[in-house]
Design a protein around this motif. Structure first.
Motif, mmCIF file in Angstrom:
data_model
loop_
_atom_site.group_PDB
_atom_site.id
_atom_site.type_symbol
_atom_site.label_atom_id
_atom_site.label_comp_id
_atom_site.label_asym_id
_atom_site.label_seq_id
_atom_site.Cartn_x
_atom_site.Cartn_y
_atom_site.Cartn_z
ATOM 1 N N GLU A 1 42.196 37.189 46.892
ATOM 2 C CA GLU A 1 40.989 37.632 47.597
ATOM 3 C C GLU A 1 41.128 39.068 48.088
ATOM 4 O O GLU A 1 40.172 39.853 48.036
ATOM 5 C CB GLU A 1 40.705 36.690 48.769
ATOM 6 N N GLN A 2 42.325 39.429 48.532
ATOM 7 C CA GLN A 2 42.542 40.768 49.089
ATOM 8 C C GLN A 2 42.805 41.819 48.014
ATOM 9 O O GLN A 2 42.471 42.990 48.185
ATOM 10 C CB GLN A 2 43.732 40.731 50.059
ATOM 11 N N GLN A 3 43.385 41.408 46.895
ATOM 12 C CA GLN A 3 43.843 42.375 45.882
ATOM 13 C C GLN A 3 43.125 42.248 44.540
ATOM 14 O O GLN A 3 43.610 42.775 43.531
ATOM 15 C CB GLN A 3 45.351 42.200 45.661
ATOM 16 N N HIS A 4 41.972 41.596 44.513
ATOM 17 C CA HIS A 4 41.326 41.313 43.226
ATOM 18 C C HIS A 4 40.997 42.580 42.426
ATOM 19 O O HIS A 4 40.923 42.545 41.207
ATOM 20 C CB HIS A 4 40.044 40.485 43.444
ATOM 21 N N GLU A 5 40.824 43.711 43.104
ATOM 22 C CA GLU A 5 40.487 44.952 42.399
ATOM 23 C C GLU A 5 41.709 45.601 41.754
ATOM 24 O O GLU A 5 41.572 46.482 40.901
ATOM 25 C CB GLU A 5 39.837 45.949 43.364
ATOM 26 N N HIS A 6 42.909 45.185 42.156
ATOM 27 C CA HIS A 6 44.128 45.860 41.702
ATOM 28 C C HIS A 6 44.958 45.042 40.715
ATOM 29 O O HIS A 6 45.824 45.597 40.045
ATOM 30 C CB HIS A 6 45.011 46.209 42.910
ATOM 31 N N ILE A 7 44.723 43.742 40.628
ATOM 32 C CA ILE A 7 45.559 42.886 39.780
ATOM 33 C C ILE A 7 45.227 43.128 38.306
ATOM 34 O O ILE A 7 44.057 43.171 37.923
ATOM 35 C CB ILE A 7 45.360 41.407 40.158
ATOM 36 N N ASN A 8 46.271 43.295 37.483
ATOM 37 C CA ASN A 8 46.048 43.573 36.065
ATOM 38 C C ASN A 8 45.717 42.292 35.298
ATOM 39 O O ASN A 8 45.645 41.207 35.874
ATOM 40 C CB ASN A 8 47.255 44.294 35.451
ATOM 41 N N LEU A 9 45.539 42.437 33.984
ATOM 42 C CA LEU A 9 45.065 41.305 33.192
ATOM 43 C C LEU A 9 46.036 40.133 33.228
ATOM 44 O O LEU A 9 45.620 38.985 33.385
ATOM 45 C CB LEU A 9 44.812 41.757 31.752
ATOM 46 N N ASP A 10 47.328 40.397 33.086
ATOM 47 C CA ASP A 10 48.307 39.310 33.155
ATOM 48 C C ASP A 10 48.217 38.571 34.484
ATOM 49 O O ASP A 10 48.333 37.352 34.546
ATOM 50 C CB ASP A 10 49.724 39.870 32.985
ATOM 51 N N GLY A 11 48.027 39.337 35.544
ATOM 52 C CA GLY A 11 47.921 38.734 36.867
ATOM 53 C C GLY A 11 46.718 37.827 36.988
ATOM 54 O O GLY A 11 46.800 36.719 37.528
ATOM 55 N N VAL A 12 45.588 38.286 36.462
ATOM 56 C CA VAL A 12 44.366 37.478 36.525
ATOM 57 C C VAL A 12 44.529 36.218 35.678
ATOM 58 O O VAL A 12 44.103 35.124 36.081
ATOM 59 C CB VAL A 12 43.139 38.294 36.073
ATOM 60 N N VAL A 13 45.171 36.334 34.514
ATOM 61 C CA VAL A 13 45.375 35.163 33.656
ATOM 62 C C VAL A 13 46.182 34.090 34.389
ATOM 63 O O VAL A 13 45.908 32.898 34.269
ATOM 64 C CB VAL A 13 46.069 35.559 32.336
ATOM 65 N N GLY A 14 47.161 34.513 35.194
ATOM 66 C CA GLY A 14 47.937 33.545 35.967
ATOM 67 C C GLY A 14 47.062 32.739 36.911
ATOM 68 O O GLY A 14 47.209 31.516 37.026
ATOM 69 N N VAL B 1 43.824 32.303 36.521
ATOM 70 C CA VAL B 1 42.939 31.490 35.671
ATOM 71 C C VAL B 1 43.651 30.194 35.281
ATOM 72 O O VAL B 1 43.054 29.108 35.291
ATOM 73 C CB VAL B 1 42.511 32.285 34.416
ATOM 74 N N LEU B 2 44.938 30.308 34.951
ATOM 75 C CA LEU B 2 45.721 29.112 34.633
ATOM 76 C C LEU B 2 45.808 28.175 35.831
ATOM 77 O O LEU B 2 45.697 26.951 35.692
ATOM 78 C CB LEU B 2 47.127 29.522 34.197
ATOM 79 N N LEU B 3 46.012 28.747 37.002
ATOM 80 C CA LEU B 3 46.026 27.937 38.221
ATOM 81 C C LEU B 3 44.693 27.220 38.384
ATOM 82 O O LEU B 3 44.659 26.023 38.707
ATOM 83 C CB LEU B 3 46.302 28.818 39.440
ATOM 84 N N PHE C 1 41.186 40.542 25.230
ATOM 85 C CA PHE C 1 41.796 39.324 25.783
ATOM 86 C C PHE C 1 40.830 38.515 26.650
ATOM 87 O O PHE C 1 41.263 37.642 27.401
ATOM 88 C CB PHE C 1 43.056 39.696 26.563
ATOM 89 N N GLU C 2 39.558 38.779 26.507
ATOM 90 C CA GLU C 2 38.550 38.078 27.313
ATOM 91 C C GLU C 2 38.635 36.552 27.194
ATOM 92 O O GLU C 2 38.473 35.848 28.203
ATOM 93 C CB GLU C 2 37.148 38.554 26.931
ATOM 94 N N PRO C 3 38.891 35.973 25.997
ATOM 95 C CA PRO C 3 38.958 34.505 25.911
ATOM 96 C C PRO C 3 39.978 33.880 26.866
ATOM 97 O O PRO C 3 39.779 32.756 27.347
ATOM 98 C CB PRO C 3 39.347 34.251 24.450
ATOM 99 N N LEU C 4 41.062 34.606 27.155
ATOM 100 C CA LEU C 4 42.107 34.056 28.024
ATOM 101 C C LEU C 4 41.694 34.008 29.484
ATOM 102 O O LEU C 4 42.390 33.421 30.314
ATOM 103 C CB LEU C 4 43.386 34.893 27.908
ATOM 104 N N LEU C 5 40.546 34.638 29.805
ATOM 105 C CA LEU C 5 40.107 34.724 31.191
ATOM 106 C C LEU C 5 39.155 33.596 31.577
ATOM 107 O O LEU C 5 38.544 33.627 32.647
ATOM 108 C CB LEU C 5 39.430 36.085 31.434
#
Length: 353
Positions: A41-54, A56-58, A112-116
């Motif tokens: 919630e605090q860092q959503h603007e800074h997290i890279n694609l790998d971070g967001v995928v993690g 998404v998996l959660l 890599f949009e499908p992974l999101l």
């Protein structure tokens, strides 16, 4: 006879103790995941694609947990309520994080949009186990894969290598790289990820064109079992050697990916404790190193001067010294642990009506 009479009561006491302990572990996982959600919630603007995928998996794991939560007792139901609230929080944060990714790097986002999407990630239906006899005799000390080639091979599977591209393309360089034996660490986990993403994308016969006689009977599942058997040995060695800072990231990544591939023997209780200890209680991320903060500020200035300079995804360090990659793999692995403990609690796992 007297001893036999006490036996059922002793079993009930043991059962109650095990269930109580399991409930406490689920509480620990939910608490950790909640901290991770606050970090997003605090860092959503800074997290890279790998971070967001993690994350998404959660989210995929949490949605499955909510859907199949065991009908048991008020404590369990209260935990499910917590999980439902987390799903709602993540929905909102992920929407913002994905929008930020699309703005910052639209080309990479498209590839890599499908992974999101949580629906892309098919959670394991069956269970496999690793086999020590499949462990490589030796592995090179250095990685044997190239990140750019790995990215290209994945976009060919996803069909995102161009606009409206054909999916499930397997080139000889991709097949040779992804089926090479003896690779260590990140090379090994990305080989496994390649086969998993191919399966989730609906690609069949990824091994078509492999004419090697020694591989004639190999299937995608065969490769997954070989890779996870070696990743298990890697993790066991890492723990034996004392879980050094340099090896924590690959240790957690192996748990995440092999757990997702359907190898529950990676969800060891003591490994969970190692994982939980990596979380920073203040900000909720994983792999925080305050000594990197000043270095990161210098990197940010360099990126502003060279806007097209691409930093490797795994090496992203966030403003508070957090590792985007370790946070991603840890948060995804925690989702796997949650579903594992829930399935152990109630092996019938009937969906809620």
């Amino acid at each position: 006879m007297r001893a036999a009479g006490r036996h059922p009561a002793a079993l009930l006491a043991l059962f109650a103790a095990v269930c109580g302990s399991r409930a406490e572990v689920i509480d620990d996982v939910l608490t950790s995941v909640s901290r991770g959600a606050s970090f997003l919630e605090q860092q959503h603007e800074h997290i890279n694609l790998d971070g967001v995928v993690g994350f998404v998996l959660l989210q995929a794991q949490l949605k499955e947990a909510v859907r199949t939560w065991p009908h048991s007792d008020p404590v369990s139901w209260a935990q499910r309520t917590t999980a439902v609230a987390l799903v709602k929080r993540l929905d909102q944060s992920l929407e913002k994080a994905v929008a930020a990714l699309q703005q910052i790097d639209p080309t990479y986002y498209r590839e890599f949009e499908p992974l999101l999407s949580p629906s892309f990630w098919l959670l394991p239906q069956g269970r496999s186990s690793t086999d020590p006899s499949l462990v490589y005799v030796s592995s090179p000390a250095s990685e044997c894969y190239d990140e750019q080639l790995s990215d290209k091979c994945l976009t060919l599977l996803l069909g995102t290598w161009k606009m409206n591209g054909t999916p499930c393309i397997v080139t000889k360089p991709c097949r040779d790289t992804m089926t090479r034996f003896g690779c260590p660490h990140y090379s090994l986990s990305h080989q496994l990820l390649y086969f998993m993403i191919g399966r989730m994308r609906g690609c069949t016969n990824l091994l078509k064109g492999d004419t090697r006689a020694s591989r004639a009977n190999m299937t995608e599942s065969s490769y997954e079992r070989i890779f996870c058997s070696n990743m298990m040995k890697t993790n066991q060695d890492i723990v034996t050697d004392g879980l050094s800072k340099q090896m924590v990231d690959i240790f957690i990544e192996n748990i995440l990916i092999c757990g997702l591939a359907g190898f529950p023997d990676f969800y060891k209780a003591d490994w969970l404790q190692h994982l939980l200890r990596q979380q920073d209680e203040e900000v909720g991320c994983f792999g925080r190193d305050e000594s990197f903060i000043s270095q990161m500020i210098g990197d940010e200035l360099l990126e502003q001067l060279q806007p097209h300079r691409r930093v490797k995804r795994r090496e992203k360090v966030l403003p508070d010294g957090c590792s985007s990659h370790m946070t991603a793999v840890a948060i995804g692995a925690l989702g796997g642990y949650l579903n594992h403990y829930l399935s152990e609690q109630d092996i019938t796992k009937r969906p809620l009506s």
